[in-house]
Design an enzyme around this catalytic site. Sequence first.
Site, short mmCIF file in Angstrom:
data_model
loop_
_atom_site.label_atom_id
_atom_site.label_comp_id
_atom_site.label_asym_id
_atom_site.label_seq_id
_atom_site.Cartn_x
_atom_site.Cartn_y
_atom_site.Cartn_z
N THR A 31 0.75 -1.27 0.00
CA THR A 31 0.11 0.03 -0.12
C THR A 31 1.02 1.09 0.08
O THR A 31 2.16 1.27 0.22
CB THR A 31 -0.90 0.11 1.14
OG1 THR A 31 -2.01 1.10 1.09
CG2 THR A 31 -0.12 0.27 2.32
N THR A 32 0.20 2.31 -0.03
CA THR A 32 0.96 3.61 0.08
C THR A 32 -0.05 4.59 0.78
O THR A 32 -0.92 4.90 0.23
CB THR A 32 1.55 4.23 -1.32
OG1 THR A 32 2.16 3.34 -2.18
CG2 THR A 32 2.23 5.46 -1.13
#
Length: 309
Positions: free
Chosen positions: A90-91
Amino acid sequence: MDIDFSFMDNEDFGLAKSFSTAPVSLIAPQISLASKEQVAPEKEYTESMEQSEIKADGFCFKLAPTEDQVQFQRQLKTMAPKMTDFAKGTTTLAFEFKEGVLVAVDARATQGAFISSNQVRKVIEINQFLLGTMAGGAADCQFWEKYVAMQCRVFELRHGYQPSVAMASMMLCGIMRQYKGYGLSMGTMFTGSDSKGASLYYIDNDATRLRGRLFAVGSGGTFAYGVLDTNYRYDMSLDEAVNLGVRAIASATYKDSASGGVVRVYHVTNHGTWNLIHDQIDVSQLHYEFENSKGHRGDGRENTKSNFL
């Protein structure tokens, strides 16, 4: 000593099986329920009164039949590494600036190499003044941050005022310390606004709690840091902060296959509220817009001679 792992064949293994409840009078003595006053002390609560109760502590998790859960998790990593080494990505990022805190996240959920969704909401709206981000195991983040939301409400009922952001982050950190080594997977940024203004904390499953001005969490965090470290300034305006957050997430999604989907942006003000700035910005479209802003056309390759033509 050999450990019997046959109990893990049960489909309910690891699930919360039951919850206990506590009457409002135990949590907030200053609150008086009219229905309770009409019932004689020797009589049990009626069904309608049970609906007025607030759920409190008392989770009953089904764990491995061993006294040392931490040692069990260590052995499990050796004997069955795929059960504990989650393939996740994820970011998420957040940073403080003069007008509060800016939170930006992507929306991709992965199961190994499989993209299961591009519409996951990775900002958890805990209450009207607190936000939490989601990185790691989605179930762990959602469950425990919602539990902190309940604890914040209970605190408000008991004391008549809302807990500070620092106190709320300590609630989550205390839970992580209690379950440290039990196999949780969570890296969250906790942000909100109280009487001291907006603030930002990072908390993970190892009970690490950090106060900071800028964090980027997840597999794409390294790429997001590259954009943030180059362009971040504390004295930015709201529009500049939003553009920076969007550009950092878009850059990370272009380089990290586990990040993608859309960009969502939240703004936590210095006055006890938060606002959703952007709900869905397609990252694939953002890439072309950024290339055009550099003077490139399309994907930037029209003027490059191909070796395959």
